[in-house]
Write a protein that holds these residues in place. Sequence first.
Motif, PDB file in Angstrom:
ATOM      1  N   ASP A 161     -48.065 -31.105 -16.966  1.00  0.00           N
ATOM      2  CA  ASP A 161     -49.153 -30.926 -18.122  1.00  0.00           C
ATOM      3  C   ASP A 161     -48.905 -32.138 -18.970  1.00  0.00           C
ATOM      4  O   ASP A 161     -48.168 -32.480 -19.741  1.00  0.00           O
ATOM      5  CB  ASP A 161     -48.090 -29.730 -18.898  1.00  0.00           C
ATOM      6  CG  ASP A 161     -48.925 -29.136 -20.012  1.00  0.00           C
ATOM      7  OD1 ASP A 161     -50.145 -29.756 -20.212  1.00  0.00           O
ATOM      8  OD2 ASP A 161     -48.602 -28.291 -20.639  1.00  0.00           O
ATOM      9  N   ALA A 164     -48.624 -31.738 -22.805  1.00  0.00           N
ATOM     10  CA  ALA A 164     -47.258 -31.805 -23.348  1.00  0.00           C
ATOM     11  C   ALA A 164     -46.791 -33.072 -23.644  1.00  0.00           C
ATOM     12  O   ALA A 164     -45.893 -33.259 -24.581  1.00  0.00           O
ATOM     13  CB  ALA A 164     -46.284 -31.127 -22.395  1.00  0.00           C
ATOM     14  N   ARG A 187     -35.904 -32.488 -30.169  1.00  0.00           N
ATOM     15  CA  ARG A 187     -37.198 -32.240 -30.106  1.00  0.00           C
ATOM     16  C   ARG A 187     -38.045 -33.039 -29.149  1.00  0.00           C
ATOM     17  O   ARG A 187     -38.869 -32.467 -28.413  1.00  0.00           O
ATOM     18  CB  ARG A 187     -37.889 -31.955 -31.639  1.00  0.00           C
ATOM     19  CG  ARG A 187     -39.085 -31.344 -31.658  1.00  0.00           C
ATOM     20  CD  ARG A 187     -39.600 -31.397 -33.206  1.00  0.00           C
ATOM     21  NE  ARG A 187     -38.860 -30.612 -34.077  1.00  0.00           N
ATOM     22  CZ  ARG A 187     -37.805 -31.404 -34.709  1.00  0.00           C
ATOM     23  NH1 ARG A 187     -38.037 -32.775 -34.963  1.00  0.00           N
ATOM     24  NH2 ARG A 187     -37.167 -30.871 -35.823  1.00  0.00           N
ATOM     25  N   ALA A 245     -41.069 -30.681 -21.064  1.00  0.00           N
ATOM     26  CA  ALA A 245     -42.093 -29.855 -21.049  1.00  0.00           C
ATOM     27  C   ALA A 245     -43.392 -30.208 -19.971  1.00  0.00           C
ATOM     28  O   ALA A 245     -43.910 -29.565 -19.425  1.00  0.00           O
ATOM     29  CB  ALA A 245     -42.550 -29.163 -22.294  1.00  0.00           C
ATOM     30  N   GLN A 257     -37.310 -32.229 -25.490  1.00  0.00           N
ATOM     31  CA  GLN A 257     -37.989 -31.013 -25.177  1.00  0.00           C
ATOM     32  C   GLN A 257     -39.366 -31.293 -24.806  1.00  0.00           C
ATOM     33  O   GLN A 257     -39.834 -30.627 -23.862  1.00  0.00           O
ATOM     34  CB  GLN A 257     -37.741 -29.912 -26.076  1.00  0.00           C
ATOM     35  CG  GLN A 257     -36.335 -29.360 -26.547  1.00  0.00           C
ATOM     36  CD  GLN A 257     -35.986 -28.472 -27.589  1.00  0.00           C
ATOM     37  OE1 GLN A 257     -36.859 -28.302 -28.411  1.00  0.00           O
ATOM     38  NE2 GLN A 257     -34.819 -28.017 -27.594  1.00  0.00           N
ATOM     39  N   GLU A 258     -39.877 -31.932 -25.672  1.00  0.00           N
ATOM     40  CA  GLU A 258     -41.373 -32.467 -25.247  1.00  0.00           C
ATOM     41  C   GLU A 258     -41.621 -33.145 -24.108  1.00  0.00           C
ATOM     42  O   GLU A 258     -42.528 -32.958 -23.260  1.00  0.00           O
ATOM     43  CB  GLU A 258     -41.952 -33.080 -26.529  1.00  0.00           C
ATOM     44  CG  GLU A 258     -42.051 -32.640 -27.805  1.00  0.00           C
ATOM     45  CD  GLU A 258     -42.406 -33.432 -28.860  1.00  0.00           C
ATOM     46  OE1 GLU A 258     -42.662 -34.648 -28.732  1.00  0.00           O
ATOM     47  OE2 GLU A 258     -42.829 -32.980 -30.056  1.00  0.00           O
ATOM     48  N   LEU A 307     -42.197 -29.757 -16.330  1.00  0.00           N
ATOM     49  CA  LEU A 307     -41.543 -28.864 -16.123  1.00  0.00           C
ATOM     50  C   LEU A 307     -42.513 -28.063 -14.507  1.00  0.00           C
ATOM     51  O   LEU A 307     -43.863 -28.013 -14.637  1.00  0.00           O
ATOM     52  CB  LEU A 307     -41.648 -27.510 -17.059  1.00  0.00           C
ATOM     53  CG  LEU A 307     -40.957 -26.487 -16.902  1.00  0.00           C
ATOM     54  CD1 LEU A 307     -39.345 -26.792 -16.917  1.00  0.00           C
ATOM     55  CD2 LEU A 307     -41.208 -25.451 -18.067  1.00  0.00           C
ATOM     56  N   ARG A 317     -43.246 -22.123 -15.326  1.00  0.00           N
ATOM     57  CA  ARG A 317     -42.978 -21.496 -16.837  1.00  0.00           C
ATOM     58  C   ARG A 317     -41.299 -20.642 -16.583  1.00  0.00           C
ATOM     59  O   ARG A 317     -40.718 -20.673 -17.571  1.00  0.00           O
ATOM     60  CB  ARG A 317     -43.910 -20.642 -17.188  1.00  0.00           C
ATOM     61  CG  ARG A 317     -43.808 -19.056 -16.103  1.00  0.00           C
ATOM     62  CD  ARG A 317     -44.946 -18.291 -16.747  1.00  0.00           C
ATOM     63  NE  ARG A 317     -46.062 -18.982 -16.548  1.00  0.00           N
ATOM     64  CZ  ARG A 317     -47.368 -18.037 -17.025  1.00  0.00           C
ATOM     65  NH1 ARG A 317     -47.302 -16.796 -17.329  1.00  0.00           N
ATOM     66  NH2 ARG A 317     -48.591 -18.688 -16.653  1.00  0.00           N
ATOM     67  N   PRO A 368     -35.821 -26.062 -18.233  1.00  0.00           N
ATOM     68  CA  PRO A 368     -36.060 -27.609 -18.588  1.00  0.00           C
ATOM     69  C   PRO A 368     -34.803 -28.549 -18.617  1.00  0.00           C
ATOM     70  O   PRO A 368     -33.786 -27.772 -18.853  1.00  0.00           O
ATOM     71  CB  PRO A 368     -36.565 -27.557 -19.978  1.00  0.00           C
ATOM     72  CG  PRO A 368     -36.076 -26.003 -20.389  1.00  0.00           C
ATOM     73  CD  PRO A 368     -35.985 -25.257 -19.268  1.00  0.00           C
TER      74      PRO A 368
END
Length: 518
Positions: free
Chosen positions: A261, A264, A201, A208, A204-205, A211, A214, A218
Amino acid sequence: MRRDRGLPVLREKELLAAGVDVGPLRRITVVLGRAGGGKWHVPAKAAGWRSHCRYAQHLTGSPLALLDVCEQVCRHCAPVVRVEPGEEALWWAAADVVAADGRVRRLQEQEVGPRSWEGYARVLWEAARHRDAEVRRGLESWTADPSVGAGARQMLKAWSGVLERSETVLAGWRAAAPAAREVTSVSGACDAVAADGNVQRTGQELAAAVLQSRWAQPFDVWAAVRQAWSGVRDQGGEATAARAAAMLAVEAVWGGARVRDVTALPGPALVAGAGFAAPAQWADAEFQHRWQQYVLDCCGRLGEALGAATGDGGDGRQLVLVSGWPLTSKRDAELAYLAQYEQHGPTVPFGGRRTGYGVEPDHAVVLSVPRFAARHAADHTRDDRQRVILGPELVAGTAEPDERDVLALLRGAYPYLLADAEGDGPGARPTAMGRRPGRCGAQPSSGGGPPTAGPARWRSTTTWSSASTAGSPTTSIPAPQPPRWRTCPSTGSRTGCCAWTSSAGCVLRPCCTGCTAR
């Protein structure tokens, strides 16, 4: 090598390097002709569009040594080149010898050093041992022939030499690969850390935040850390070396990454905002700090889990059914060490795997492994249903497992084996349950042969024959005539009867999975 494309090309230099006597091969002649200095053609007996090659018309050929001209034969004429059956067997065996010798030489030329089990699994799948039975069967029937007998005997000798060298290379690879105990301990530590899901988790954060779009894929930072850390620890490396390898693996992707981002990024911030000329600079510094801290935290937790590993399971041996064979895909990296253990029984078909834009067949095998390896394999594939199925433990002091136990495990992957066909005999007929239409919409024929309805691919006798018999991945075995239809032993009351009993299409999946999925 595909036989529908004609005889393979042989080169005298490669044959001599493999220890093959080219004398018998030079005595193989074919009638060929050509106009001028172009390709050689098989003279056409038919006229006009019925000819196999438009350039072969009106040619008069003469006998030529096939070994001298096989590289210059027209690609349209190559499939229609015909030689005597004994000469054809000799030619194909020579091609097998040359191919196996080339693989062995490439392995021998590699630098000496530590080996990985992933590499061993790939080498094992291409090893000469899988072709041994077919090559010998094709040559032994011609050893007493007066015309090609001497060549067949010499070819058998050359094949035995290549096979021996291949086994020597495999043994050297196994000796240079990590110990199984070390591999299972490291893999178990990785599984323990990944069990709670926090490391994935957090990774993944972070992914993001950088990235590109979209639609971009990732970066799986946890998988990169796990692979790099495991690779060092498997070879007996220290914690500092494993941590450095993990840091380099992530730095190669995220070393100069820019944050796309800011929202994120997880909070609270770890880097003070003072001293930065723009918010973007702070975001980049925050991200660099966070991923480096993430790698250090992962390596620390992995080290703690490895230190707490107990190594349960014992040293006794146990049978296991492993599907997804060979263990050469990316997901098999921590199971590839199983390839070193002895296989019992045939290699049977089991579904398929995606490769690029296509699908290639998968297989299943029964292995005899130490109990600690069986326990690790089952735990590692807990979320992958029926990937590894544990069988009975072997009695201490016995050299070989009971054949009935091996076949029972194999039927869990492929319900109808060659041994079943031999036991049924020529008078076997479908059972009453087998004559019932199944969920796949196929009805067995009255003679017990291919289904007479259902998908078109199962209405082909050729496809049915190739799918009804379980042999080695490179061995062509005649299909049993007729097959036996029976209830799957794994079927329970929830399904009533197994779908494979009335549709050959269901044998591509385990029986209970095939029933419940439909």
